[in-house]
Enzyme design. Structure first.
Site, PDB file in Angstrom:
ATOM      1  N   GLU A 266       0.846  -1.196   0.000  1.00 15.72           N
ATOM      2  CA  GLU A 266       0.000   0.000   0.000  1.00 15.72           C
ATOM      3  C   GLU A 266       0.879   1.242   0.000  1.00 15.72           C
ATOM      4  OE1 GLU A 266      -2.839   0.145   3.213  1.00 15.72           O
ATOM      5  OE2 GLU A 266      -3.252  -2.007   3.092  1.00 15.72           O
ATOM      6  N   GLU A 320     -13.499   5.714  -0.897  1.00 18.93           N
ATOM      7  CA  GLU A 320     -14.397   4.895  -0.079  1.00 18.93           C
ATOM      8  C   GLU A 320     -15.159   5.778   0.908  1.00 18.93           C
ATOM      9  OE1 GLU A 320     -12.942   0.658   0.833  1.00 18.93           O
ATOM     10  OE2 GLU A 320     -11.116   1.851   0.897  1.00 18.93           O
ATOM     11  N   LYS A 323     -15.697   4.767   4.696  1.00 18.26           N
ATOM     12  CA  LYS A 323     -14.550   4.571   5.581  1.00 18.26           C
ATOM     13  C   LYS A 323     -14.734   5.396   6.859  1.00 18.26           C
ATOM     14  CE  LYS A 323     -10.766   2.206   4.185  1.00 18.26           C
ATOM     15  NZ  LYS A 323      -9.910   1.400   5.051  1.00 18.26           N
ATOM     16  N   GLU A 329      -9.533   9.771   5.055  1.00 19.43           N
ATOM     17  CA  GLU A 329      -9.661   8.319   4.939  1.00 19.43           C
ATOM     18  C   GLU A 329     -10.586   7.909   3.800  1.00 19.43           C
ATOM     19  OE1 GLU A 329      -8.359   5.453   6.430  1.00 19.43           O
ATOM     20  OE2 GLU A 329      -6.845   6.933   6.931  1.00 19.43           O
TER      21      GLU A 329
END
Length: 499
Positions: A266, A320, A323, A329
């Site tokens: 990541e 997202e 999240k 985030e």
């Protein structure tokens, strides 16, 4: 955040060998915490359109694995943390997991990697004692299926387990995790697997209280006197990413492991944050990911291992919105859930490495769920005042099927969009159209070159509120399944909106 005029073009190319038969690559993580997660077939269509050849899943979702079948895309699947205890405590549970989630899909789905858990040592410390057992059990199941040479097994770790990471030569592993790390490293070495690490220069920069310059975190060029120098090795570091990778290599050296390659599972940069995260911006996310891609695929390597590139998965494919945590985030994605790009990756001036440049591969399509009358009215305008040649939509012609307003509108919108040279604002049609990177071609109706070289006879684009009469071919009007009455109502509806 503007997306209508943006295009992410990801040039995920497999290039030269790094370790034996392993190719360096840039891949992408696919998270699923979206309120409206695209269907697996839509996800795969986006991957194919963007030439993404490596993906990492945070689970082993059957729908995604089936959709990825026969695409050639290399897939890393994950044993989720919530299943880790079962897999790590029972050889039969691990064997069942592998049988259900790997063997049943392979080789149609090109599974190359199994990630056992995610950041277990820091996120799920109570499972740490069984982590290595979980890896061994999973690997044994692969051996039993004669897949251990085709599929690697490892576990992604947080970079926080590495302490005193600068200068890199002084880095060492947190002593509290060494009882797990040492047998883990021995397992990775014996199976020729990777040391998987999640590397986030964004967080190092944020937590440095100004010690780390933003340019150093973003791979921006630095003057020689601004480069960070390891006083022990005299190696010069021009970016945080390389320093973190070399810190991992030195930490492994500290415990006498020297031949385990690092893979970054990541890395990325958020494009939006709250007031406490002013550097989570579109421009910084663009800069970081663009430079990261070029850095990895140029096989630059690190100061400790020059020329030995580190394969990396970008975090992540989609924003997202579900999240938890701060606004940032939710905004690490390269794309929104409808497939529109968040920003244009700056991958120009990269020479022949980027020969498969997909920057021109944008299309204009009808939005899903919009009012059919508005869509019909916009279609009428495109084929009328918009001067699009809609003859291919005639019955018996290549783009007649499927005979519905959405498909026909997509053809007309895309032809107009390309006829206008993809200029800003030419894929809107009063809100019923959107830019997409997914090629809407189907069957014999091929969109790739439609309208690309088209020009207006008078050199001027008509305005959307033009009141000139329809330029539809009469034959098209007679053969289209939508009634003339509906078309007139649609035009009237558009006129009302524009007035």
């Amino acid at each position: 955040m503007e997306t209508n005029n943006a295009l992410v073009f990801l040039l995920f190319l497999a290039v030269s060998s790094v370790f034996a038969d392993e190719d360096v690559f840039i891949g992408v993580n696919i998270g699923t915490e979206l309120s409206d997660m695209p269907h697996p077939t839509q996800v795969v269509a986006l991957l194919k359109a963007q030439q993404i050849r490596h993906v990492r899943l945070f689970n082993a979702d059957r729908g995604m694995l089936l959709a990825l079948a026969n695409t050639g895309i290399k897939v890393a699947v994950t044993v989720p943390n919530e299943q880790l205890l079962g897999v790590g405590q029972s050889n039969s549970t691990a064997a069942n997991w592998v049988a259900q989630n790997v063997v049943s899909h392979y080789p149609a789905t090109n599974i190359t990697t199994i990630c056992v858990g995610s950041e277990v040592l820091s996120a799920l410390p109570n499972a740490a004692p069984i982590l290595v057992n979980a890896l061994k059990f999973v690997h044994s199941a692969l051996v039993a299926s004669n897949l251990d040479r085709q599929i690697k097994v490892s576990t992604p770790l947080a970079s926080s387990i590495i302490l005193d990471s600068f200068p890199p030569s002084q880095a060492f592993f947190n002593h509290t995790v060494k009882p797990v790390l040492l047998p883990l490293l021995k397992f990775l070495q014996s199976t020729n697997s990777f040391f998987m690490l999640n590397v986030y220069p964004y967080y190092d920069y944020m937590q440095s209280n100004g010690v780390i310059p933003l340019d150093y975190a973003l791979f921006k060029p630095l003057a020689a006197n601004k480069e960070a120098v390891d006083s022990n090795t005299l190696l010069h570091y021009t970016n945080v990413f390389d320093a973190m990778i070399d810190a991992a290599y030195f930490a492994m050296l500290d415990v006498n492991f020297t031949n385990i390659p690092v893979m970054v599972t990541e890395s990325g940069w958020p494009s939006l944050g709250d007031s406490k995260e002013p550097d989570a911006t579109v421009d910084n996310a663009n800069t970081y990911n663009s430079n990261l891609i070029k850095h990895v695929l140029n096989k630059t390597g690190t100061p400790k291992h020059p020329g030995m590139a580190v394969s990396t998965y970008i975090y992540e494919l989609y924003n997202e919105d579900n999240k938890a945590g701060p606004l940032s985030e939710k905004n690490w994605g390269l794309f929104n859930n409808n497939g529109t790009p968040v920003y244009i990756l700056r991958l120009t001036e990269s020479g022949s490495m980027f020969a498969n440049d997909t920057s021109n591969n944008t299309y204009c399509a009808a939005k899903e769920g919009v009012d059919s009358k508005m869509l019909q009215a916009a279609l009428d305008w495109a084929c009328g005042p918009g001067k699009v040649d809609c003859a291919p939509l005639l019955q018996g012609e290549p783009c007649y099927e499927p005979d519905n307003v959405a498909a026909h509108a997509t053809f007309a919108f895309d032809a107009y969009y390309h006829m206008m040279g993809r200029a800003p604002g030419t894929c809107d049609f009063n809100g019923v159209a959107t830019i997409t990177t997914t090629n809407p071609s189907h069957g014999s109706c091929v969109f790739s070159s439609l309208g690309r070289n088209g020009t207006f006879l008078n050199g001027t684009a008509p305005a959307m509120d033009s009141t000139s009469s329809s330029a539809y071919p009469a034959q098209y009007l007679n053969n289209n399944s939508f009634s003339t009455t509906l078309m007139i109502l649609g035009i009237l509806g558009l006129s009302v909106i524009l007035l």
